[in-house]
Design an enzyme around this catalytic site. Structure first.
Site, PDB file in Angstrom:
ATOM      1  N   LYS A 101       0.863  -1.340  -0.025  1.00 59.30           N
ATOM      2  CA  LYS A 101      -0.103   0.067  -0.113  1.00 59.30           C
ATOM      3  C   LYS A 101       0.730   1.058   0.019  1.00 59.30           C
ATOM      4  O   LYS A 101       1.188   1.655   0.952  1.00 59.30           O
ATOM      5  CB  LYS A 101      -0.958   0.088   1.384  1.00 59.30           C
ATOM      6  CG  LYS A 101      -2.394   0.806   1.075  1.00 59.30           C
ATOM      7  CD  LYS A 101      -2.954   0.290   0.010  1.00 59.30           C
ATOM      8  CE  LYS A 101      -4.390   1.077  -0.061  1.00 59.30           C
ATOM      9  NZ  LYS A 101      -5.295   0.791  -1.171  1.00 59.30           N
ATOM     10  N   SER A 104      -8.700  -1.066  -4.845  1.00 51.12           N
ATOM     11  CA  SER A 104      -8.938  -0.470  -3.340  1.00 51.12           C
ATOM     12  C   SER A 104     -10.556  -0.138  -3.190  1.00 51.12           C
ATOM     13  O   SER A 104     -11.192  -1.295  -3.262  1.00 51.12           O
ATOM     14  CB  SER A 104      -8.106   0.754  -3.253  1.00 51.12           C
ATOM     15  OG  SER A 104      -8.052   1.022  -1.782  1.00 51.12           O
TER      16      SER A 104
END
Length: 622
Positions: free
Chosen positions: A204, A404
Site C-alpha cells: 500500500k 481498493s
C-alpha cells in the site's frame, strides 16, 4: 455653512457612482442571461441532424479521454462551452452504440478514425472500442485512420483500422508504460512538517511520497509486475492487428536511435518501413481517399459525427423487463457527488432506485474507480448486498480501474467480470496524520491550553502526535483491513489467509486477478450485461442506464447537446480572457504532474475526520 451642506455634494457624488456601478452590474448579468436565451433559441430552432444519406462517412473524432460518464452537469458544460472551454470527454457507450448502429445502417459506407485530440484511456476501454471497430469491419465497411501524430493510446485504436495513414511530418509514439512520482520528505523536513503514515498492506504505497525520498522495494516490485503485464498486452494486441511478428515493437524501441538515424530522422518513413502504418500522405490526399468511399455534399465530404449519430440510435424500449446499469466512475467520496465522482449516498441511491424499479430484473455496476473513502465504499457495497437479498442478480463490470475502494464496492455481487487489462486489487487501508510542530518552532509560535482528557488534544496538527493517538488510529485501520479481508474472502469463497496473501495493498491486472481468484471472468461491459441477463433468466431485455434525476432546465440543456454551448461561445469572446502563453502552458503542465497526489492528500485532510481511513490505490490507467 453647515457640515451637512458641505457633505451633501460628496454624498450625491458617491450615490451617483454607486448607482452607475449597480447599473453596470445589472446590465452585465442581464447580458449573460440574454446570451444564454439566445443560445437556447438557436439550438431549439436549429434543425436536428438529418438521417444519413447514402454513402455517408461516420467520423469517429474522439475528444479528450474516454469516460463511462461525462463529469459535471449540463449547466457546467454550458458555462464551460460559453467560455470556450468545452468539456473534452467522450462517453464510451456513445462510441459503442454509434458503431453498432452504423454497422447495420446501409447509408453508412465507411468510418474515419480521428484521434488527433484523443487524450487516452486504459486498456479496458481501448479494447472495448477496438472490438467495436473490428465488428464494424466485419460488416464489410472499412475503417480509415489518419493522423499527424499518433499517441500510444490513439495508435492502439488505429491498429484496429482497415488502413492506417500518417502525415509526412508525423510520427507514431510508442514508449511503453510506467509511472514516476515525486517524493516530498526532504521538502517537508525543511518546512518542519512530519507525516505519520499508518497503514496495513506491504504494497500500500499511496503515502510513501510523504515519508520517503524514493519508492520502496515493494512498490517497485508491484509496479514492475503490473506495468510489464499491461505493456505485453498492449504490444500483443497491436502486433496481432497489424500482422507484425511478435517482438516487433520491442525490437523497434531497442534500436530506435539507429533506425531513426537510418531514415535521416524521418519518423513517418520509419513508421512506414516498420509497417506501423500503411501509407504516408497529406491531408488532401487522405480526403480524396475518403471521398472515393463516400460522397460529397456541396463540395464537402458527406459525414456524420459519432456523437450526433449516437443520438439517433434507437432508444431502449420503455416496456418489458430490463437490465439496469449503474455507473460508478471516479474517486469515492462521502455523501452526494456529481457525475464523474462516486458519492457514497448518491451512488447507493441509484442502486436503490434500480432495486425498487419493478421493471429492472438485474443490476450491472460498471466500476471505474481507484477508491477513496472506506465508509462511502461500504455504503455502496451494502446497497448491492440488499439488492441481491431482494432477489435481483448483481454483476460487476470492471473498467480501466477497480482497485481498493473500487474493489470494495464490487464484493457483493453474483459475478465479477474484468478486462484482462483492468487494474484491480489494492486491498489495503491507510491513514495520514501530518503534524507541523517543526514549522511552529521555526516560526517561534508556541501552543498551549487545557483539555479534560488526553484525547481532546491527541491530534493537533500544531503539536507532536501523541503516541496513544497513533495507536488508536492504527487499531481502527487494522479493523477496517480485517473487515475488508473478511468480506472479500467470503465473496470470493476463500479463506481469509488465502485472500490476505494476494491483498496487502497490491494491484493486479484483470488477468492476474483472475488467476488469483479475485474476479470470476474476463470480459467487457456487454459480457457483464449478458451474464446479468442469464442470471435473471431474461430473453432479450432492454438495457437502461440508471442515472440521477435532473431538473427540467438540466434536461433541456442535455437535450440540446453541445449546440447551445457552441452557439454562445463566440458571444462570450472578450468577456473572458485566458493566458495561453508558452510559459503559462509550461507552468500549468508542471503543476498538473503533482495535482492528483496533492489534491487527494488535501481531500483526506479536509475530511470529516482527519484520521479517517482511506482505501485508495492512487493508480490510474496508463
Amino acid at each position: 455653512m453647515s457640515f451637512s451642506s458641505i457633505a451633501s455634494p460628496f454624498v450625491a457624488f458617491f450615490k451617483g457612482i454607486w448607482w452607475f456601478l449597480d447599473l453596470c452590474r445589472r446590465a452585465f448579468f442581464n447580458l449573460i442571461i440574454l446570451l444564454v436565451l439566445i443560445a437556447i433559441a438557436v439550438a431549439l430552432f436549429t434543425s436536428s441532424p438529418d438521417k444519413p444519406k447514402d454513402k455517408t462517412t461516420l467520423v469517429l473524432n474522439l475528444q479528450g479521454r474516454l469516460v463511462e460518464e461525462v463529469a459535471g452537469s449540463p449547466r457546467e458544460h454550458l458555462l464551460a462551452g460559453a467560455q470556450g472551454e468545452m468539456v473534452h470527454q467522450t462517453r464510451l457507450r456513445d462510441v459503442l452504440a454509434a458503431l453498432k448502429e452504423a454497422c447495420k445502417d446501409p447509408n453508412i459506407s465507411q468510418a474515419v478514425l480521428d484521434v488527433s485530440e484523443f487524450e487516452g484511456a486504459g486498456m479496458a476501454q481501448l479494447r472495448e472500442v477496438g472490438t467495436a471497430l473490428t465488428q464494424f469491419k466485419a460488416c464489410n465497411k472499412p475503417v480509415l485512420s489518419y493522423g499527424e501524430h499518433y499517441s500510444q493510446a490513439g495508435y492502439y485504436l488505429a491498429s484496429h483500422a482497415s488502413e492506417v495513414h500518417l502525415h509526412p511530418m508525423g510520427m507514431v509514439e510508442l514508449s511503453g508504460f510506467g509511472r514516476m512520482r515525486n517524493y516530498y520528505k526532504d521538502t517537508l523536513d525543511r518546512l518542519g512538517i512530519t507525516v505519520h503514515l499508518l497503514r496495513v498492506g506491504t504494497f500500500k504505497s499511496f503515502g510513501e511520497p510523504y515519508i520517503a525520498n524514493a519508492p520502496s522495494k515493494a512498490a517497485l516490485e508491484a509496479d514492475a509486475f503490473l506495468y510489464d503485464a499491461l505493456w505485453a498486452d498492449y504490444m500483443s494486441g497491436v502486433e496481432s492487428q497489424r500482422k507484425l511478428p511478435a517482438g516487433s515493437i520491442t525490437k523497434l524501441i531497442n534500436t530506435l536511435p539507429e533506425a531513426l538515424k537510418a531514415t535521416g530522422g524521418d519518423g513517418a518513413k520509419l513508421a512506414l518501413d516498420t509497417k506501423l502504418v500503411d501509407s504516408v500522405m497529406t491531408r488532401d490526399q487522405f480526403r480524396d481517399k475518403v471521398i472515393k468511399g463516400g460522397a460529397l455534399d456541396e463540395k464537402k465530404v458527406r459525414q456524420v459525427n459519432v456523437i450526433d449519430y449516437a443520438r439517433q440510435a434507437p432508444q431502449p424500449s420503455t416496456i418489458g423487463p430490463a437490465v439496469g446499469v449503474v455507473v460508478a466512475e471516479g474517486e469515492i467520496v462521502d455523501g452526494f457527488a456529481n457525475p464523474g465522482t462516486v458519492g457514497g449516498d448518491s451512488t447507493a441511491r441509484l442502486i436503490r432506485q434500480a432495486r425498487e424499479d419493478e421493471r429492472i430484473k438485474a443490476v450491472v455496476l460498471r466500476v471505474n474507480s481507484p477508491g477513496g473513502s472506506a465508509l462511502a465504499s461500504e455504503i455502496v457495497r451494502r446497497e448491492l448486498e440488499v439488492t441481491r437479498t431482494a432477489g435481483k442478480p448483481v454483476v460487476i463490470s470492471m473498467g480501466d480501474v477497480a482497485a481498493s475502494g473500487g474493489y470494495w464496492i464490487s464484493m457483493s455481487s453474483d459475478r465479477v467480470l474484468a478486462d484482462k487489462g483492468t487494474i484491480t486489487g489494492s486491498i489495503g487501508v491507510f491513514g495520514m496524520l501530518p503534524t507541523a510542530e517543526g514549522l511552529m518552532d521555526k516560526l517561534s509560535i508556541r501552543t498551549g491550553g487545557y483539555s479534560t482528557t488526553w484525547l481532546a488534544g491527541g491530534y493537533d496538527p500544531r503539536r507532536a502526535l501523541d503516541p496513544r493517538m497513533a495507536e488508536v488510529v492504527q487499531a481502527g485501520i487494522n479493523d477496517i483491513y480485517t473487515r475488508f479481508i473478511g468480506q472479500a474472502a467470503a465473496a470470493r469463497k476463500m479463506k481469509p489467509e488465502e485472500l490476505d496473501a494476494v491483498a496487502q495493498g497490491r494491484v493486479w491486472t484483470g488477468q492476474q486477478a483472475k488467476e488469483r481468484g479475485l474476479v470470476d471472468e474476463l470480459g467487457g461491459l456487454q459480457d457483464a450485461i449478458t451474464a446479468a441477463t442469464s442470471l435473471a433468466k431474461l430473453d432479450k431485455p432492454a438495457v437502461v442506464y440508471v442515472e440521477p434525476e435532473r431538473s427540467r432546465f438540466d434536461r433541456l440543456l442535455a437535450s440540446l447537446g453541445d449546440q447551445a454551448a457552441v452557439s454562445i461561445a463566440p458571444l462570450f469572446q472578450g468577456l473572458v480572457s485566458s493566458n495561453t502563453s508558452p510559459l503559462h502552458n509550461a507552468a500549468a503542465w508542471a503543476v498538473r504532474q503533482d495535482q492528483g497526489e496533492l489534491a487527494l492528500a488535501r481531500k483526506l485532510l479536509e475530511g470529516r475526520q482527519p484520521y479517517a481511513a482511506a482505501v485508495h490505490c492512487l493508480c490510474m490507467a496508463p
